[in-house]
Write a protein that holds these residues in place. Structure first.
Motif, PDB file in Angstrom:
ATOM      1  N   MET A 446      14.208  13.196  11.177  1.00  0.00           N
ATOM      2  CA  MET A 446      14.627  14.388  10.448  1.00  0.00           C
ATOM      3  C   MET A 446      13.706  14.549   9.236  1.00  0.00           C
ATOM      4  N   ASN A 447      13.068  15.697   9.147  1.00  0.00           N
ATOM      5  CA  ASN A 447      12.153  15.989   8.043  1.00  0.00           C
ATOM      6  C   ASN A 447      12.599  17.306   7.412  1.00  0.00           C
ATOM      7  N   VAL A 448      13.318  17.191   6.323  1.00  0.00           N
ATOM      8  CA  VAL A 448      13.849  18.379   5.653  1.00  0.00           C
ATOM      9  C   VAL A 448      13.654  18.199   4.150  1.00  0.00           C
ATOM     10  N   THR A 449      13.430  19.295   3.460  1.00  0.00           N
ATOM     11  CA  THR A 449      13.278  19.260   2.002  1.00  0.00           C
ATOM     12  C   THR A 449      14.461  19.985   1.377  1.00  0.00           C
ATOM     13  N   LEU A 450      15.144  19.287   0.481  1.00  0.00           N
ATOM     14  CA  LEU A 450      16.296  19.860  -0.202  1.00  0.00           C
ATOM     15  C   LEU A 450      15.851  20.487  -1.518  1.00  0.00           C
ATOM     16  N   GLY A 451      16.284  21.714  -1.757  1.00  0.00           N
ATOM     17  CA  GLY A 451      15.956  22.420  -3.000  1.00  0.00           C
ATOM     18  C   GLY A 451      17.159  22.458  -3.925  1.00  0.00           C
ATOM     19  N   PHE A 452      16.965  22.013  -5.175  1.00  0.00           N
ATOM     20  CA  PHE A 452      18.057  21.939  -6.144  1.00  0.00           C
ATOM     21  C   PHE A 452      17.741  22.816  -7.345  1.00  0.00           C
TER      22      PHE A 452
END
Length: 816
Positions: A446-452
């Motif tokens: 799983m390759n995902v980028t979380l934006g905060f």
């Protein structure tokens, strides 16, 4: 209401908003005056009128108002503030809910001079009967009095003019001009007030004992009854003085600053108190928190351990990296007496944040094998962080939309106020990369980028989340193989790891188009990959010759479509009859095909010869050479016995300059000597031959082929054959017995039925009297039959093509 609470803190009123209710809402603040008019606050008005809005301690919202703010109602040392707050879920403030909060606070007695250093402004208020400013302030400007005198008329007490004293010049402003410049000026029955934003033009930066102060030296001309008085309204607030040593905050404030002590010659400390969030702390409370407050001759110093009670850690971002700062809201109250003012009260509010420190986040994969779900936890975060989007395969989607892509996010809250975020993703989600590892193991990535984002500053940062789960669920492709008289066949059953594996023979990537050029067959329906290759093709390895036949092998490799690494090898080996390589024709012609063996890598098939080296191959490929000659030529020897005549020759290979062959293949043709043949002879001239209808025993075969080349028939195990409407069917009819070159096969009638019985109904004619059916929308097509290694007597075969159809009655499909 329970949505807002108020607190009186000396000459300040604090209203705190409920974080639970106002979280994730857009807010606007207005102050309501005595006439009921609501004045909406912006940054400029807030600093001019004595209001402060802060977001502290994980997004808690505070509103603070000075006792002498623009819209406060003062009566008998009690000041009242009415605040209006609008809250909306959208930035355009549509459908906003309005909330009112009115609060009153007593304050007194007032000191002759009170100074307040707030977050966004400096404030000084003095009694209007205070002494005149020092001699140097005004006596060098007598024209100030002259100009003011003509305006000293009857009326209530009011401010008339303010003069700023700067090193280069003195600048006078009328009240209207001062307000336009952002200064706050006001009077009460007993006090004169000046409020200065930190952004004001007239601010000077002065140093005291190495600490920088924002300072303003000013005088206000005040008209009272028939007199004009000049009031000293100097104010100074520290802008630095904070150091960080050994995990400790050190805040140093000089006690006597020149702009505030001008004209005074003696000083005496009256009170030094400090606290947090405008709450004063006793010496015992400070000791319990390990605070230290020291009052020396010239400075007041406060030491706070980083992380101590009273402060809090907040999320911070530096160069896109996630980190933290320790924040604490200190305040200091210093009261002193001097021989000019009497008692001065100086209140300093200091919001301190430690330098940025990067914080490592833990990414934990709680794999759920039974549900085939990746459950990843990312944290830990402070409460002021909010997940707003995910970037999946280069596309950024909001959190609610991520569910449609298979990514479910949720918040995990802990008892200490911190939190983490969880992501649940099924194994089979399109964005999950699947990769075969070894044996029966697969890797799911799983390759995902979380934006905060961090309210209210809207700072953003991203956290890349890459997790790999090794799961024992790999199914490798398997294969079965078989051979017929002419071809080698491999049928590969695909697994769940080889969707991107490509078929290779040696270094040749086999595609359907290239296979057709070589007269091969390659079919791939997603679940099965089938390849058929003629045994004399260049991609088949021929390993040995024997009287029992020629051993041929086909090796196929599945390679990774990206790296071309070998993943799986399959092969099929069969022995083919020697009769497929040699033809001994009745007229004495011999046709022999020689194949190159794998053990002789450097053999050049074009250099193969017969015993007579002048006899060279008539057809050469990379792996084969074909000779065609008469038995009476090319050094062929002949032997007789009582029943047969034997012809022998050799195919030879000589290396240049060497008369000893390195390759020799002997072949033999046998002809029967004794054979009884009945010959009918008549002396009279025979009439022309005629064909008469009759009956006899014939052996026929009907085969269905896969392609127009008629090289690959369907095998028994492949039936029933599934075809789509209008897809071509290639039929071949062959007369097997008798095998007579004088005969020719002609087809009369051919029809199709809906069952295996040839007499069942309904029927549809395909051929009528040897011709195509004119009533058919897609007429039968005849294909020419030519001589080949498989077809010795073309006249005994007929080939035709029919388009796939089905039987219907009306609009109903008929089934057997």
């Amino acid at each position: 209401t329970g949505l807002m609470g108020s607190e009186c803190l000396g000459n300040l009123l604090r209203i705190t908003l409920s974080a639970e209710y106002f979280e994730d809402k857009y807010l606007s603040f207005s102050v309501v005056d005595e006439s009921g008019i609501a004045w909406e606050l912006d940054e400029a008005m807030a600093s001019q009128c004595g209001y402060t809005v802060t977001y502290s301690n994980w997004n808690n919202v505070e509103f603070r108002a000075s006792a002498l703010s623009c819209h406060s109602h003062l009566e008998k040392d009690v000041f009242t503030i009415t605040l209006e707050i609008k809250a909306s879920r959208t930035p355009d403030m549509k459908n906003a809910a309005t909330h009112l909060k009115s609060a009153s606070c007593p304050y007194g007695p007032w000191s002759p001079r009170e100074l307040v250093c707030e977050r966004n402004y400096m404030e000084v208020s003095v009694r209007n009967e205070v002494p005149q400013p020092v001699k140097d302030f005004i006596q060098d400007e007598p024209e100030d009095w002259t100009c003011a005198f003509s305006e000293a008329k009857a009326g209530e007490a009011s401010i008339w003019q303010i003069v700023f004293h700067q090193p280069e010049e003195k600048k006078a402003l009328l009240v209207s001009d001062a307000w336009s410049a952002g200064y706050g000026l006001n009077t009460t029955g007993t006090r004169v007030l000046l409020r200065i934003p930190y952004t004001a033009v007239q601010i000077q930066l002065v140093e005291a004992q190495g600490i920088t102060f924002s300072a303003v030296r000013s005088s206000i001309f005040y008209k009272q009854r028939w007199m004009i008085l000049m009031v000293d309204t100097a104010v100074a607030c520290p802008v630095d003085g904070v150091d960080y040593v050994n995990k400790t905050i050190i805040w140093t404030v000089p006690k006597y600053i020149q702009p505030l002590s001008a004209g005074a010659t003696s000083f005496k400390d009256v009170l030094v108190e400090a606290g947090v969030d405008l709450h004063k702390l006793s010496a015992k409370e400070m000791a319990s928190r390990k605070y230290m407050l020291s009052n020396d001759l010239n400075t007041i110093t406060m030491k706070i351990p980083i992380g101590a009670e009273g402060g809090y850690y907040k999320t911070s971002v530096s160069s896109g990296q996630h980190g933290a700062k320790y924040a604490i809201n200190l305040f200091l109250e210093h009261q002193w007496e001097d021989d000019k003012w009497g008692l001065t009260k100086h209140t300093i509010i200091k919001e301190i944040e430690t330098p940025f420190e990067q914080v490592e986040l833990a990414i934990i994969n709680n794999l759920n094998l039974s549900m085939r779900i990746m459950n990843v936890t990312v944290g830990t975060f402070f409460p002021d962080v909010k997940l707003v989007n995910l970037t999946i395969e280069g596309a950024t989607v909001a959190v609610p939309e991520a569910v449609q892509h298979g990514y479910l996010t949720y918040e995990i809250r802990y008892a200490n106020g911190s939190k983490a975020y969880g992501i649940q993703v099924p194994f089979d989600t399109p964005g999950i990369k699947k990769e075969y590892m070894t044996a029966d193991m697969r890797a799911y990535t799983m390759n995902v980028t979380l934006g905060f984002t961090i309210p209210p500053t809207s700072e953003t940062f991203a956290v890349p989340v890459i997790t790999v789960s090794i799961v024992k669920d790999a199914v490798l492709p398997s294969a079965r193989g078989f051979c017929d008289g002419k071809n080698l066949h491999l049928i590969i059953t695909r697994g769940n790891v080889d969707q991107n594996w490509l078929p290779f023979i040696s270094d040749w990537h086999v595609t359907p188009e290239d296979a057709q050029k070589h007269n091969y067959s390659l079919r791939d329906n997603g679940t099965h990959l089938a390849i058929s290759v003629p045994f004399l093709s260049s991609h088949v390895n021929h390993e040995d010759f024997h009287t029992s036949g020629v051993k041929a092998s086909l090796h196929l490799t599945l390679k990774d479509g990206m790296t071309l690494a070998n993943k799986r090898n399959f092969s099929i080996s069969c022995r083919f009859s020697p009769s497929e390589l040699i033809q001994c024709l009745p007229n004495g012609t011999v046709v022999i095909t020689v194949v190159k063996l794998v053990g002789i890598a450097d053999l050049d098939t074009s250099l193969l010869v017969l015993r007579d080296r002048q006899c060279k191959p008539s057809l050469v490929t990379e792996k084969t050479a074909t000779f065609k000659f008469n038995v009476n030529t090319c050094g062929t020897s002949r032997k007789f016995n009582s029943t047969t005549m034997t012809y022998e020759n050799d195919v030879l290979y000589f290396r240049p300059g060497n008369d000893t062959p390195v390759y020799q293949l002997k072949f033999v043709c046998l002809y029967t000597i004794k054979q009884i043949v009945d010959v009918q002879y008549e002396s009279k001239k025979n009439p022309p031959p005629s064909i008469k209808p009759g009956f006899g025993s014939l052996t026929l075969s009907l085969k269905l082929f896969k392609e127009k080349s008629y090289s690959d028939p369907y095998q028994e195990l492949e039936y029933p054959v599934v075809k789509y409407l209008r897809e071509a069917l290639y039929f071949e009819v062959e007369l097997l017995q008798p095998k007579d070159a004088r005969l020719e096969l002609n087809l009369d009638d051919c029809w199709a039925t809906n069952s295996q019985s040839q007499d069942s109904l309904p029927q549809w004619p395909i051929l009528i009297n040897g011709c195509e059916n004119n009533e058919d929308s897609y007429r039968t097509v005849f294909h020419e039959v030519n001589y080949s290694l498989r077809v010795k007597l073309p006249q005994l075969l007929k080939r035709f093509e029919v388009r796939m159809f089905t039987f219907v009655q009306g609009t109903t499909l008929l089934q057997e």
